[in-house]
Design a protein around this motif. Structure first.
Motif, short mmCIF file in Angstrom:
data_model
loop_
_atom_site.label_atom_id
_atom_site.label_comp_id
_atom_site.label_asym_id
_atom_site.label_seq_id
_atom_site.Cartn_x
_atom_site.Cartn_y
_atom_site.Cartn_z
N THR A 248 0.83 -1.21 0.06
CA THR A 248 -0.05 -0.17 0.15
C THR A 248 0.97 1.09 -0.13
N THR B 244 0.69 3.61 -3.36
CA THR B 244 0.06 4.74 -3.13
C THR B 244 0.95 6.09 -3.04
N ALA C 4 -5.84 8.38 -7.00
CA ALA C 4 -7.20 7.55 -6.76
C ALA C 4 -7.17 6.28 -7.25
N ALA C 5 -6.83 6.32 -8.44
CA ALA C 5 -6.84 4.80 -9.23
C ALA C 5 -5.74 3.79 -8.65
N SER C 6 -4.66 4.34 -8.17
CA SER C 6 -3.87 3.48 -7.77
C SER C 6 -4.29 3.13 -6.33
N ALA C 7 -5.18 3.94 -5.56
CA ALA C 7 -5.56 3.15 -4.21
C ALA C 7 -6.46 2.18 -4.31
N LEU C 8 -7.03 1.99 -5.53
CA LEU C 8 -7.88 0.70 -5.73
C LEU C 8 -7.26 -0.79 -5.93
N VAL C 9 -5.65 -0.31 -6.09
CA VAL C 9 -5.13 -1.54 -6.30
C VAL C 9 -4.80 -2.44 -4.74
N ILE D 263 -6.73 -1.96 -2.26
CA ILE D 263 -8.08 -2.14 -1.78
C ILE D 263 -8.52 -3.50 -2.36
N ALA D 264 -8.18 -3.75 -3.50
CA ALA D 264 -8.50 -5.06 -4.20
C ALA D 264 -7.56 -6.24 -3.37
N THR E 42 -17.85 -6.34 -0.60
CA THR E 42 -17.39 -5.03 -0.61
C THR E 42 -17.88 -4.13 -1.73
N VAL F 63 -19.52 -0.43 -0.81
CA VAL F 63 -19.43 0.74 -1.94
C VAL F 63 -20.55 1.42 -2.47
#
Length: 402
Positions: free
Chosen positions: A98, A102, A133-138, A140-141, A191, A195
């Motif tokens: 993370t 990020t 914001a898009a990099s934070a999705l990785v 989370i997944a 999840t 959301v």
């Protein structure tokens, strides 16, 4: 004539000692015989009490609320390398990934903003925010996947410890083969539901603020708050009703739809008890996290005000204190998260075992499995598997009454 009070294992075996019957201490324990008094006459069999067997984590009988909570802590104490060690390693890896993803994406993206021409800075800034914001999705997944995997493995470990077995990570992974994909899919579905619920509440508030003015804004915010509270209550109810889905997926190897129906039926007459276990474990984890983290936050504030009173972000002392506090916070988060993942999975697994004991007489299957040698016996079926059983729980004809 068969004694109607004798409990029997599936298949009609009534050779076991009945719970609640006096056992001759001179015998091998395989039969109950009346004990003659000093006068020489033989009275009718007198009722006594023999405790239910306890091959491992808990006694094989319906469990009390306190036994479920206590045994949840015993799961990682009995096998710390497989449970706590695996969970802690997973938490550390997640934290490192993370921070790397990020932090690295933010450093590169906002570095471009400083190098951009003044006329292009707004567009570059918007792009940088989108990239972060898009990099934070990785992460989370990855969090969803790792949480699901740990939950499945620890449910299996709890079930095996109930039978007196302790497995290494490789053994648990072999048992989980073929079911982890379904469990990850269930975790991803949950999840996505969370959301969507948050987006719905946020959308109502944003629309109310954007289209209204004065009283209309207050009405929009009020509607959003009421909608959020309603969705919170609905979410808690659905969480309790489906909390046994991972156990059904891993132990009975059911499909996702069948596991949801299974959890729904098992919690039908035990909603508040199940809610109490889940809520109490969650509160204990949150309180422990705050109790451990608060002293470090206070210490950081005191040191900052003493050693770096100006709060200058370029001050090396301030930077060192900030980095140290952040590292300690991440370490505490990893340890508490590791303990919490074990406790939550173990408590849900024990609730599942308790509900099946109460509704199906699973304890008799477990006793027979242990008496036949457990995993060391060749051809021994898994006692948690019920491939031909109906999805709704039914009362086992040989189950003891409590």
């Amino acid at each position: 004539m068969t004694d109607p009070n004798a409990w029997s294992t599936p298949g009609g075996d009534t050779s076991h000692t009945r719970w609640g019957e006096r056992v001759d201490p001179s015998s091998d324990g395989s039969a109950s015989v009346p004990v003659a008094p000093p006068g020489g006459s033989t009275p009718p069999p007198a009722p006594g009490w023999a405790p239910p067997p306890r091959p491992g984590l808990v006694p094989l009988r319906p469990l009390t609320f306190g036994e479920i909570l206590g045994a949840s802590f015993q799961v990682f104490r009995r096998n710390p390398r497989t449970t706590f060690g695996t969970a802690l390693l997973s938490q550390v890896v997640l934290l490192v990934v993370t921070v790397a993803i990020t932090g690295g994406s933010a450093f590169l993206a906002f570095g471009r903003v400083e190098q951009a021409l003044p006329r292009d800075r707004d567009a570059v800034l918007a792009g940088a925010v989108a990239i972060v914001a898009a990099s934070a999705l990785v992460p989370i997944a990855l969090q969803v996947i790792v949480t699901a995997l740990l939950q499945g493995l620890f449910v299996l470990e709890t079930a095996r410890q109930t039978l007196g077995e302790k497995l290494r990570l490789g053994g648990l992974w072999a048992l989980a083969k073929g079911r982890l994909g379904t469990l990850v899919g269930w975790s991803a579905l949950l999840t996505a539901a969370y959301v969507v619920a948050l987006a719905l509440v946020a959308g109502v508030v944003v629309v109310g603020v954007a289209l209204g003015s004065g009283p209309s804004i207050a009405v929009g915010v009020g509607v959003g708050v009421l909608l959020g509270l309603g969705l919170l209550v609905l979410g808690v109810w659905l969480t309790v009703k489906t909390c046994l889905v991972p156990s059904a997926i891993m132990l009975e190897r059911m499909t996702l739809g069948a596991a949801v129906r299974r959890s729904w039926s098992l919690t039908r007459a035990s909603f508040w008890r199940t809610f109490g276990v889940i809520a109490l474990v969650f509160l204990m984890i949150q309180v422990a996290s705050q109790v451990v983290a608060t002293p470090f936050s206070v210490l950081f504030s005191v040191l900052t005000s003493t050693l770096a009173p100006t709060g200058d972000v370029t001050d090396p002392t301030f930077l060192a204190l900030t980095a140290g506090t952040y590292a300690v916070t991440l370490g505490i988060t990893a340890v508490i998260g590791a303990i919490g993942s074990v406790l939550q999975a173990a408590s849900a697994g024990l609730v599942y075992v308790d509900r099946r004991i109460r509704t199906e007489g699973l304890d008799l299957e477990l006793v027979r499995y242990v008496e036949r040698g457990g995993r060391s016996a060749e051809g021994q079926p898994d006692p948690y598997r019920t491939p031909e059983a109906p999805l709704a729980p039914t009362t086992h004809p040989g189950a003891p009454r409590w």
